[in-house]
Design a protein around this motif. Structure first.
Motif, mmCIF file in Angstrom:
data_model
loop_
_atom_site.group_PDB
_atom_site.id
_atom_site.type_symbol
_atom_site.label_atom_id
_atom_site.label_comp_id
_atom_site.label_asym_id
_atom_site.label_seq_id
_atom_site.Cartn_x
_atom_site.Cartn_y
_atom_site.Cartn_z
ATOM 1 N N ILE A 23 0.832 -1.210 0.000
ATOM 2 C CA ILE A 23 0.000 0.000 0.000
ATOM 3 C C ILE A 23 0.863 1.255 0.000
ATOM 4 C CG2 ILE A 23 -1.546 1.389 1.462
ATOM 5 C CD1 ILE A 23 -2.910 -1.281 2.248
ATOM 6 N N LEU A 24 1.930 1.225 0.808
ATOM 7 C CA LEU A 24 2.775 2.408 0.974
ATOM 8 C C LEU A 24 3.805 2.556 -0.145
ATOM 9 C CD1 LEU A 24 3.460 2.198 4.809
ATOM 10 C CD2 LEU A 24 1.680 3.491 3.640
ATOM 11 N N TYR A 46 -0.674 6.246 4.683
ATOM 12 C CA TYR A 46 -0.981 6.379 3.258
ATOM 13 C C TYR A 46 -1.655 7.726 3.027
ATOM 14 C CZ TYR A 46 -3.934 6.002 -0.916
ATOM 15 O OH TYR A 46 -4.579 6.254 -2.098
ATOM 16 N N VAL A 184 5.665 8.261 5.886
ATOM 17 C CA VAL A 184 5.059 6.949 5.675
ATOM 18 C C VAL A 184 4.959 6.122 6.956
ATOM 19 C CG1 VAL A 184 5.661 6.789 3.237
ATOM 20 C CG2 VAL A 184 7.263 5.936 4.966
#
Length: 297
Positions: A23-24, A46, A184
């Protein structure tokens, strides 16, 4: 702007950390094929900025795999995962098999039945399963009526991860921006470095030794061009110490070289890494040791 928190839960080794990293688009959580790799809640941030709509920020909490505890560290890990339910707007429950194949997923489902937080059932590793198996898993969980969405992804290759993010964004409400858009994770470099060293130790070892390993950063000096790090790898038995060091120190050198290369990519500097191995017997059943190693406030 939309914002909120999402908890990632599931059995050990189901792919929670791999999903967070996917996702990141950046590695902040260590991943190995060993169960119970994650011990802390790892927070990943995110952020999608949109000039017209303001965008969305979702803070993901990757939790230790939920399992029946065998020691005080195991109790802490399971409690950490269960407490996530109270902190988030959405729960992502990852599975990779039918519920009939093991009691672990059924235990988690029973916990989720009484939780009012919106839930998404995420069937992971669809790249390794045939369509018929996916259909069985999908229908099994969908028929329970406790999940707002049931979807399939491959965290390893990114299949359907953007679609999962779209579902999550649709479930978030308007809220503040909790962190800067270029951040992040809220964990300091020292924590991430200790996790990288532990990951490399897990990858180099086998059997029971990895579960008795903890890493403590004793010194961390970051310069413009060189970062000096001193770390101790703790194990529970003298025999384990010899295994970690290896013949003529080769295994420890391999762990150090592999960790150093990844830390250099993280810090953007050259890294001088010194590793020591020490024995702290039965530390996983010691409240003080668990606290000292950062697994309990």
């Amino acid at each position: 702007m939309k914002s909120g928190f999402a908890g990632i839960i599931g059995r050990p080794n189901v792919g929670k950390s791999t999903l967070l990293n996917s996702i990141l688009g950046e590695k902040i959580a260590i991943t190995t094929d060993k169960p119970q790799t994650t011990r802390n809640s790892i927070r990943g941030i995110y952020t999608r900025m949109d000039e017209d709509e303001g965008g969305c920020q979702i803070v993901f909490i990757d939790t230790p795999g939920i399992h029946k505890p065998r020691n005080k560290l195991g109790e802490y890990m399971t409690d950490t995962a269960l407490n996530t339910y109270k902190e988030v707007e959405v729960i992502l429950f990852l599975v990779d098999d039918e519920i009939s194949k093991g009691p672990g997923d059924r235990y988690i489902v029973d916990l989720l039945r009484d939780i009012k937080t919106p839930k998404i059932l995420v069937i992971n590793k669809i790249d390794t399963m045939d369509p018929e198996k996916f259909r069985r898993i999908f229908e099994e969980y969908d028929s329970m009526g406790i999940f707002d969405y049931v979807t399939g992804i491959s965290a390893a290759d990114g299949t359907n991860v953007p679609q999962l993010l779209e579902i999550l964004e649709s479930m978030m409400e308007e809220g503040p921006m909790y962190f800067p858009d270029d951040m992040v994770t809220d964990h300091p470099y020292r924590f991430i470095v200790s996790e990288i060293i532990r990951e490399k130790t897990l990858l180099y070892l086998s059997d029971e030794v990895p579960h008795g390993v903890a890493v403590e950063i004793e010194s961390y000096e970051e310069g413009e061009r060189l970062t000096r790090i001193g770390a101790v790898i703790y194990c529970e038995k003298k025999s384990h110490k010899g295994i970690i060091i290896g013949k003529q120190g080769k295994k420890l050198k391999g762990i150090g070289k592999s960790a150093r290369e990844e830390i250099e990519a993280l810090t953007g500097t050259k890294v001088f890494l010194e590793l020591w191995v020490k024995v702290k017997e039965n530390w996983r059943d010691s409240d003080m040791a668990i606290s000292n190693f950062g697994y309990r406030e």
